[in-house]
Design a protein around this motif. Structure first.
Motif, PDB file in Angstrom:
ATOM      1  N   GLY A  54      -1.115   6.189  -3.002  1.00 36.40           N
ATOM      2  CA  GLY A  54      -0.831   4.763  -2.930  1.00 36.40           C
ATOM      3  C   GLY A  54      -2.044   3.942  -2.560  1.00 36.40           C
ATOM      4  N   LEU A  55      -2.790   4.407  -1.569  1.00 32.84           N
ATOM      5  CA  LEU A  55      -4.000   3.694  -1.150  1.00 32.84           C
ATOM      6  C   LEU A  55      -5.045   3.668  -2.255  1.00 32.84           C
ATOM      7  CD1 LEU A  55      -4.253   5.238   2.421  1.00 32.84           C
ATOM      8  CD2 LEU A  55      -3.767   2.841   1.924  1.00 32.84           C
ATOM      9  N   SER A  56      -5.225   4.811  -2.912  1.00 28.28           N
ATOM     10  CA  SER A  56      -6.214   4.889  -3.981  1.00 28.28           C
ATOM     11  C   SER A  56      -5.843   3.978  -5.155  1.00 28.28           C
ATOM     12  CB  SER A  56      -6.341   6.340  -4.456  1.00 28.28           C
ATOM     13  OG  SER A  56      -7.296   6.454  -5.476  1.00 28.28           O
ATOM     14  N   ALA A  57      -4.543   3.943  -5.498  1.00 33.54           N
ATOM     15  CA  ALA A  57      -4.097   3.079  -6.594  1.00 33.54           C
ATOM     16  C   ALA A  57      -4.336   1.612  -6.285  1.00 33.54           C
ATOM     17  CB  ALA A  57      -2.617   3.323  -6.878  1.00 33.54           C
ATOM     18  N   LEU A  58      -4.375   1.260  -5.001  1.00 33.15           N
ATOM     19  CA  LEU A  58      -4.625  -0.114  -4.583  1.00 33.15           C
ATOM     20  C   LEU A  58      -6.112  -0.416  -4.434  1.00 33.15           C
ATOM     21  CD1 LEU A  58      -1.709  -0.476  -2.013  1.00 33.15           C
ATOM     22  CD2 LEU A  58      -1.894  -1.572  -4.261  1.00 33.15           C
ATOM     23  N   GLY A  59      -6.944   0.546  -4.804  1.00 31.13           N
ATOM     24  CA  GLY A  59      -8.386   0.305  -4.835  1.00 31.13           C
ATOM     25  C   GLY A  59      -9.123   0.632  -3.568  1.00 31.13           C
ATOM     26  N   LEU A  60      -8.473   1.286  -2.606  1.00 32.35           N
ATOM     27  CA  LEU A  60      -9.143   1.659  -1.369  1.00 32.35           C
ATOM     28  C   LEU A  60      -9.770   3.041  -1.511  1.00 32.35           C
ATOM     29  CD1 LEU A  60      -6.556   0.427   1.297  1.00 32.35           C
ATOM     30  CD2 LEU A  60      -8.650  -0.706   0.551  1.00 32.35           C
ATOM     31  N   ARG A  61     -10.961   3.180  -0.976  1.00 30.89           N
ATOM     32  CA  ARG A  61     -11.642   4.480  -0.999  1.00 30.89           C
ATOM     33  C   ARG A  61     -10.921   5.407  -0.023  1.00 30.89           C
ATOM     34  NH1 ARG A  61     -17.240   2.529   1.027  1.00 30.89           N
ATOM     35  NH2 ARG A  61     -15.740   1.481   2.390  1.00 30.89           N
ATOM     36  N   THR A  62     -10.360   6.472  -0.553  1.00 26.37           N
ATOM     37  CA  THR A  62      -9.461   7.308   0.222  1.00 26.37           C
ATOM     38  C   THR A  62      -9.922   8.760   0.214  1.00 26.37           C
ATOM     39  OG1 THR A  62      -7.646   5.858  -0.458  1.00 26.37           O
ATOM     40  CG2 THR A  62      -7.033   7.966   0.513  1.00 26.37           C
ATOM     41  N   HIS A  63      -9.833   9.408   1.361  1.00 31.45           N
ATOM     42  CA  HIS A  63     -10.164  10.827   1.497  1.00 31.45           C
ATOM     43  C   HIS A  63      -8.981  11.504   2.178  1.00 31.45           C
ATOM     44  CE1 HIS A  63     -13.553  13.902   1.752  1.00 31.45           C
ATOM     45  NE2 HIS A  63     -12.532  14.523   2.333  1.00 31.45           N
ATOM     46  N   GLY A 254       0.985   0.089   1.170  1.00 29.24           N
ATOM     47  CA  GLY A 254       0.912  -1.343   0.914  1.00 29.24           C
ATOM     48  C   GLY A 254       0.542  -2.119   2.160  1.00 29.24           C
ATOM     49  N   TYR A 255       1.148  -1.749   3.282  1.00 27.01           N
ATOM     50  CA  TYR A 255       0.849  -2.429   4.550  1.00 27.01           C
ATOM     51  C   TYR A 255      -0.622  -2.251   4.923  1.00 27.01           C
ATOM     52  CZ  TYR A 255       1.613  -4.163   9.296  1.00 27.01           C
ATOM     53  OH  TYR A 255       1.568  -4.901  10.457  1.00 27.01           O
ATOM     54  N   ALA A 275       5.618  -2.597  -2.372  1.00 22.36           N
ATOM     55  CA  ALA A 275       5.227  -1.242  -2.771  1.00 22.36           C
ATOM     56  C   ALA A 275       6.393  -0.271  -2.620  1.00 22.36           C
ATOM     57  CB  ALA A 275       4.034  -0.772  -1.948  1.00 22.36           C
ATOM     58  N   GLY A 276       7.170  -0.420  -1.545  1.00 20.44           N
ATOM     59  CA  GLY A 276       8.313   0.451  -1.340  1.00 20.44           C
ATOM     60  C   GLY A 276       9.379   0.257  -2.394  1.00 20.44           C
ATOM     61  N   ALA A 277       9.631  -0.990  -2.782  1.00 17.97           N
ATOM     62  CA  ALA A 277      10.614  -1.269  -3.830  1.00 17.97           C
ATOM     63  C   ALA A 277      10.179  -0.651  -5.154  1.00 17.97           C
ATOM     64  CB  ALA A 277      10.797  -2.778  -3.975  1.00 17.97           C
ATOM     65  N   LEU A 295       0.856  -5.312  -7.420  1.00 19.50           N
ATOM     66  CA  LEU A 295       1.285  -5.619  -6.050  1.00 19.50           C
ATOM     67  C   LEU A 295       1.072  -7.096  -5.726  1.00 19.50           C
ATOM     68  CD1 LEU A 295       2.149  -4.452  -3.169  1.00 19.50           C
ATOM     69  CD2 LEU A 295      -0.300  -4.489  -2.685  1.00 19.50           C
ATOM     70  N   LEU A 296      -0.125  -7.589  -6.020  1.00 27.03           N
ATOM     71  CA  LEU A 296      -0.446  -8.974  -5.681  1.00 27.03           C
ATOM     72  C   LEU A 296       0.399  -9.953  -6.499  1.00 27.03           C
ATOM     73  CD1 LEU A 296      -4.329  -8.742  -5.329  1.00 27.03           C
ATOM     74  CD2 LEU A 296      -2.602  -8.765  -3.512  1.00 27.03           C
ATOM     75  N   ALA A 297       0.647  -9.610  -7.765  1.00 27.75           N
ATOM     76  CA  ALA A 297       1.457 -10.486  -8.616  1.00 27.75           C
ATOM     77  C   ALA A 297       2.892 -10.556  -8.111  1.00 27.75           C
ATOM     78  CB  ALA A 297       1.418  -9.991 -10.054  1.00 27.75           C
ATOM     79  N   ARG A 298       3.452  -9.425  -7.759  1.00 32.72           N
ATOM     80  CA  ARG A 298       4.839  -9.413  -7.272  1.00 32.72           C
ATOM     81  C   ARG A 298       4.955 -10.056  -5.894  1.00 32.72           C
ATOM     82  NH1 ARG A 298       6.519  -3.293  -9.256  1.00 32.72           N
ATOM     83  NH2 ARG A 298       6.459  -3.763 -11.492  1.00 32.72           N
ATOM     84  N   ALA A 299       3.929  -9.895  -5.063  1.00 32.46           N
ATOM     85  CA  ALA A 299       3.948 -10.507  -3.734  1.00 32.46           C
ATOM     86  C   ALA A 299       3.864 -12.031  -3.830  1.00 32.46           C
ATOM     87  CB  ALA A 299       2.812  -9.981  -2.881  1.00 32.46           C
ATOM     88  N   ALA A 300       3.330 -12.535  -4.921  1.00 37.16           N
ATOM     89  CA  ALA A 300       3.207 -13.975  -5.133  1.00 37.16           C
ATOM     90  C   ALA A 300       4.367 -14.528  -5.937  1.00 37.16           C
ATOM     91  CB  ALA A 300       1.908 -14.303  -5.847  1.00 37.16           C
ATOM     92  N   GLY A 301       5.288 -13.653  -6.361  1.00 35.60           N
ATOM     93  CA  GLY A 301       6.370 -14.066  -7.239  1.00 35.60           C
ATOM     94  C   GLY A 301       7.488 -14.788  -6.520  1.00 35.60           C
ATOM     95  N   PRO A 302       8.522 -15.212  -7.272  1.00 32.18           N
ATOM     96  CA  PRO A 302       9.602 -16.013  -6.706  1.00 32.18           C
ATOM     97  C   PRO A 302      10.467 -15.270  -5.710  1.00 32.18           C
ATOM     98  CG  PRO A 302      10.091 -15.357  -8.971  1.00 32.18           C
ATOM     99  CD  PRO A 302       8.654 -15.001  -8.722  1.00 32.18           C
ATOM    100  N   THR A 303      10.446 -13.908  -5.712  1.00 34.27           N
ATOM    101  CA  THR A 303      11.258 -13.158  -4.757  1.00 34.27           C
ATOM    102  C   THR A 303      10.565 -12.974  -3.422  1.00 34.27           C
ATOM    103  OG1 THR A 303      10.390 -11.061  -5.591  1.00 34.27           O
ATOM    104  CG2 THR A 303      12.424 -11.901  -6.599  1.00 34.27           C
TER     105      THR A 303
END
Length: 309
Positions: A54-63, A254-255, A275-277, A295-303
């Motif tokens: 999840g972290l990697s998919a969000l663009g964070l460098r993850t180990h 996501g958090y 992200a959980g949904a 993630l960013l698009a849905r977080a900015a959406g009407p819901t």
């Protein structure tokens, strides 16, 4: 700690393999046999794997750091990380790679059966490895799987911020408590908590946590930050719910993405619910995670809750 960390998040523990079994209902009716469709599938991915994905998919460098066996299950875990481009440090484990069986009902609920023979009391993550990788990271997320509890003192000495997910802790089990009191950010499922607010406040009062979150599924989440408890509404899934497996791990990813990109706790919690949904719409047999743009698009959406904008 390095002044220029090489990694955004070090994920400690939680590497393993799940066998997914879709069942006609939960609890599973007692019978001599059941015909299972769409079938039984074994794939790499337990709690630490899912957080790392999840972290990697969000663009964070993850180990990812954990113990793994020299076995076919370990090969699956190594292949998953290799295919997704996530660095993995695997410490040899004689007992073999952690594994579990997940029974998944038609409504997406699951029952997990964990093999408790896969880690012994003498197993350890080498302290020098833990210290070196943590010191090269901005943040460490610690799974509650063995032998991660033994690494907590070394992690705290590095000065790196820590998070953990207590899963379905009942608020009393002392094994989970060690993680709860050592972390700066604590996630816990509300499933087994009689009084989530009391548990969140107790963690904050007795431990180091500045942010504590109780994840409540379709009821959203409860966030304790700066002494204030806030209810975070659930976000409508973008597709039919098929499986709750990995939803908590997605929430944590996501958090933490929000936290490491400078967002306030309330916004971080919104990212977690989005992200959980999304994770609830992904079958257990797949290991797909939401990407940053979605993630960013849905977080900015009407819901989304306008109070977080």
């Amino acid at each position: 700690m390095s002044s220029t960390p090489e990694t955004d998040v070090l994920v400690l523990g939680g590497a393993g393999v799940d066998t997914i079994v879709y069942v006609p209902e939960l609890p599973l009716p007692l019978a001599d046999s059941h015909l299972i469709r769409p079938g039984i599938q074994t794939r790499a991915g337990q709690t630490g794997d899912f957080v790392a994905l999840g972290l990697s998919a969000l663009g964070l460098r993850t180990h990812h750091l954990d113990v793994l066996g020299d076995d076919p299950e370990g090969d699956l875990v190594r292949a998953l990380h290799r295919d997704r481009g996530i660095p993995l440090t695997a410490v040899p484990l004689a007992a073999g790679t952690k594994r579990a069986v997940n029974l998944v009902g038609p409504d997406g609920r699951r029952l997990s059966l964990y093999d408790a023979t896969r880690c012994g009391e003498s197993d350890r993550l080498p302290e020098d490895t833990v210290t070196a990788l943590a010191s090269a990271s901005r943040h460490v997320h610690v799974s509650i799987t063995q032998p991660c509890a033994l690494a907590l003192p070394a992690l705290r000495r590095t000065g790196v911020t820590l998070s953990t997910d207590l899963h379905d802790w009942d608020g009393e089990n002392p094994y989970h408590e060690a993680f709860a009191l050592a972390a700066d950010v604590v996630f816990v499922s509300a499933t087994a908590l009689d009084d989530p607010e009391r548990t969140l406040r107790d963690i904050a009062a007795r431990g180091r946590a500045t942010e504590v979150v109780a994840m409540a599924g379709a009821d959203g989440a409860y966030l304790l930050a700066d002494g204030e408890l806030t209810h975070v509404p659930a976000v409508a899934p973008p597709a039919p719910v098929v499986d709750s497996n990995g939803a908590g791990d997605a929430f944590a990813a996501g958090y933490l993405f929000g936290r490491l990109t400078g967002e306030p706790p309330r916004r971080c919690a919104l990212y977690g619910t989005v992200a959980g949904a999304h994770a609830c719409t992904v079958p257990s047999t797949r290991t797909d995670a939401i990407d940053r743009a979605t993630l960013l698009a849905r977080a900015a959406g009407p819901t989304a809750d306008p109070a977080t904008h």
